[in-house]
Design a protein around this motif. Structure first.
Motif, mmCIF file in Angstrom:
data_model
loop_
_atom_site.group_PDB
_atom_site.id
_atom_site.type_symbol
_atom_site.label_atom_id
_atom_site.label_comp_id
_atom_site.label_asym_id
_atom_site.label_seq_id
_atom_site.Cartn_x
_atom_site.Cartn_y
_atom_site.Cartn_z
ATOM 1 N N ILE A 1 0.834 -1.207 0.000
ATOM 2 C CA ILE A 1 0.000 0.000 0.000
ATOM 3 C C ILE A 1 0.868 1.255 0.000
ATOM 4 C CG2 ILE A 1 -1.699 1.308 1.339
ATOM 5 C CD1 ILE A 1 -2.887 -1.445 2.173
ATOM 6 N N ARG A 2 2.000 1.213 0.686
ATOM 7 C CA ARG A 2 2.901 2.375 0.733
ATOM 8 C C ARG A 2 3.367 2.773 -0.671
ATOM 9 N NH1 ARG A 2 6.906 1.176 4.854
ATOM 10 N NH2 ARG A 2 5.408 2.112 6.255
ATOM 11 N N ARG A 3 3.464 1.808 -1.578
ATOM 12 C CA ARG A 3 3.932 2.089 -2.947
ATOM 13 C C ARG A 3 2.851 2.654 -3.861
ATOM 14 N NH1 ARG A 3 6.272 -3.586 -2.809
ATOM 15 N NH2 ARG A 3 8.353 -3.267 -2.007
ATOM 16 N N ALA A 4 1.607 2.674 -3.418
ATOM 17 C CA ALA A 4 0.502 3.132 -4.273
ATOM 18 C C ALA A 4 0.837 4.491 -4.894
ATOM 19 C CB ALA A 4 -0.790 3.231 -3.478
ATOM 20 N N GLY A 5 0.604 4.584 -6.173
ATOM 21 C CA GLY A 5 0.845 5.846 -6.882
ATOM 22 C C GLY A 5 2.222 5.976 -7.492
ATOM 23 N N TYR A 6 3.145 5.082 -7.158
ATOM 24 C CA TYR A 6 4.477 5.169 -7.742
ATOM 25 C C TYR A 6 4.391 4.853 -9.237
ATOM 26 C CZ TYR A 6 9.014 3.670 -9.418
ATOM 27 O OH TYR A 6 10.138 3.509 -10.177
ATOM 28 N N ALA A 7 4.965 5.723 -10.034
ATOM 29 C CA ALA A 7 5.030 5.482 -11.483
ATOM 30 C C ALA A 7 6.485 5.572 -11.904
ATOM 31 C CB ALA A 7 4.195 6.511 -12.235
ATOM 32 N N ARG A 8 6.976 4.516 -12.507
ATOM 33 C CA ARG A 8 8.359 4.556 -12.974
ATOM 34 C C ARG A 8 8.469 5.565 -14.112
ATOM 35 N NH1 ARG A 8 10.025 -0.764 -16.098
ATOM 36 N NH2 ARG A 8 8.754 -0.466 -17.933
ATOM 37 N N PRO A 9 9.669 6.030 -14.438
ATOM 38 C CA PRO A 9 9.828 7.039 -15.493
ATOM 39 C C PRO A 9 9.153 6.620 -16.795
ATOM 40 C CG PRO A 9 11.891 6.707 -14.328
ATOM 41 C CD PRO A 9 10.924 5.671 -13.813
ATOM 42 N N ALA A 10 8.505 7.548 -17.412
ATOM 43 C CA ALA A 10 7.795 7.371 -18.687
ATOM 44 C C ALA A 10 6.508 6.567 -18.544
ATOM 45 C CB ALA A 10 8.698 6.749 -19.750
ATOM 46 N N ALA A 11 6.084 6.288 -17.334
ATOM 47 C CA ALA A 11 4.819 5.569 -17.130
ATOM 48 C C ALA A 11 3.772 6.543 -16.607
ATOM 49 C CB ALA A 11 5.003 4.434 -16.138
ATOM 50 N N THR A 12 2.554 6.380 -17.062
ATOM 51 C CA THR A 12 1.435 7.172 -16.569
ATOM 52 C C THR A 12 0.416 6.200 -15.980
ATOM 53 O OG1 THR A 12 1.785 8.784 -18.315
ATOM 54 C CG2 THR A 12 -0.336 8.838 -17.185
ATOM 55 N N LEU A 13 0.048 6.430 -14.735
ATOM 56 C CA LEU A 13 -0.887 5.536 -14.065
ATOM 57 C C LEU A 13 -2.330 5.970 -14.291
ATOM 58 C CD1 LEU A 13 0.719 5.009 -10.545
ATOM 59 C CD2 LEU A 13 0.858 3.510 -12.508
ATOM 60 N N ALA A 14 -3.199 5.004 -14.507
ATOM 61 C CA ALA A 14 -4.628 5.273 -14.484
ATOM 62 C C ALA A 14 -5.034 5.258 -13.014
ATOM 63 C CB ALA A 14 -5.382 4.202 -15.259
ATOM 64 N N MET A 15 -5.606 6.339 -12.537
ATOM 65 C CA MET A 15 -5.918 6.474 -11.118
ATOM 66 C C MET A 15 -7.360 6.070 -10.829
ATOM 67 S SD MET A 15 -3.218 7.551 -9.667
ATOM 68 C CE MET A 15 -2.060 8.823 -9.315
ATOM 69 N N PHE A 16 -7.658 5.953 -9.551
ATOM 70 C CA PHE A 16 -9.023 5.760 -9.059
ATOM 71 C C PHE A 16 -9.536 7.162 -8.714
ATOM 72 C CE2 PHE A 16 -6.748 1.864 -8.106
ATOM 73 C CZ PHE A 16 -7.626 0.881 -8.527
#
Length: 192
Positions: A61-76
């Motif tokens: 859970i602590r890692r939630a939201g981490y995006a590696r370089p050049a990655a875009t996360l789809a959020m809630f």
């Protein structure tokens, strides 16, 4: 001529009685020791299950939201996690891994066991109990989780609270009460 004499019947009976008492005492001691050892092993498994589960939940859970370089996360919505109703027995979240741009994760409680979800294709649906992809990560025949709750304070959305309540199966304290634990954890999401 001297006669060699053996034991009389009375002497043999007394010897057998003393031997039986000693064997029964040794058997009682052995059974008590084995029972205490089995109880200790159950308690150790119970505590290890809680520790491992807590550590896994916190680190994921602590890692939630981490995006590696050049990655875009789809959020809630606007957050990298979702807790239905802001107080639920289920949490869904997303983050990148070293080899994957986006992975969806989740934890939920079902039938006394904690289940885990991991998928690159779709987010876990906390409202659909029959959704496939969930895997039990605890054994309800050893530790029965009566409650697992996740919630976030709207004033501090980066802080996820977790409350675990578990009871050992066939495990009691020396005074006969069920062996149980409650644990309250607070996880600060680093990437919010």
């Amino acid at each position: 001529m001297k006669r060699t004499r053996g034991f009389t019947l009375v002497e043999l009976m007394v010897g057998l009685a003393i031997g039986m008492v000693l064997v029964l005492a040794a058997e009682h001691f052995l059974m008590t020791t084995l029972f205490a050892n089995a109880t200790g092993v159950k308690q150790q498994r119970f505590e290890q299950t809680l520790q491992a589960l807590s550590g896994t939940m916190v680190s994921q859970i602590r890692r939630a939201g981490y995006a590696r370089p050049a990655a875009t996360l789809a959020m809630f919505g606007t957050k990298p996690y979702s807790v239905p109703g802001n107080d639920s027995d289920c949490i869904a979240f997303t983050h990148s891994t070293p080899t994957k741009d986006q992975v969806y994760f989740g934890f939920r409680l079902r039938n006394g066991a904690v289940h885990y979800f991991e998928s690159m294709a779709a987010a876990p649906d906390c409202t659909n109990p029959s959704l496939t992809g969930w895997v039990a990560i605890t054994d309800a025949t050893l530790v029965n989780f009566g409650s697992v709750r996740f919630w976030a304070n709207p004033a501090e959305p980066a802080l996820i609270n977790i409350a675990l309540s578990a009871q050992g199966v066939d495990l009691t304290t020396p005074n006969g009460t069920p062996y149980s634990r409650t644990s309250n954890l607070a996880v600060r999401i680093r990437n919010m």
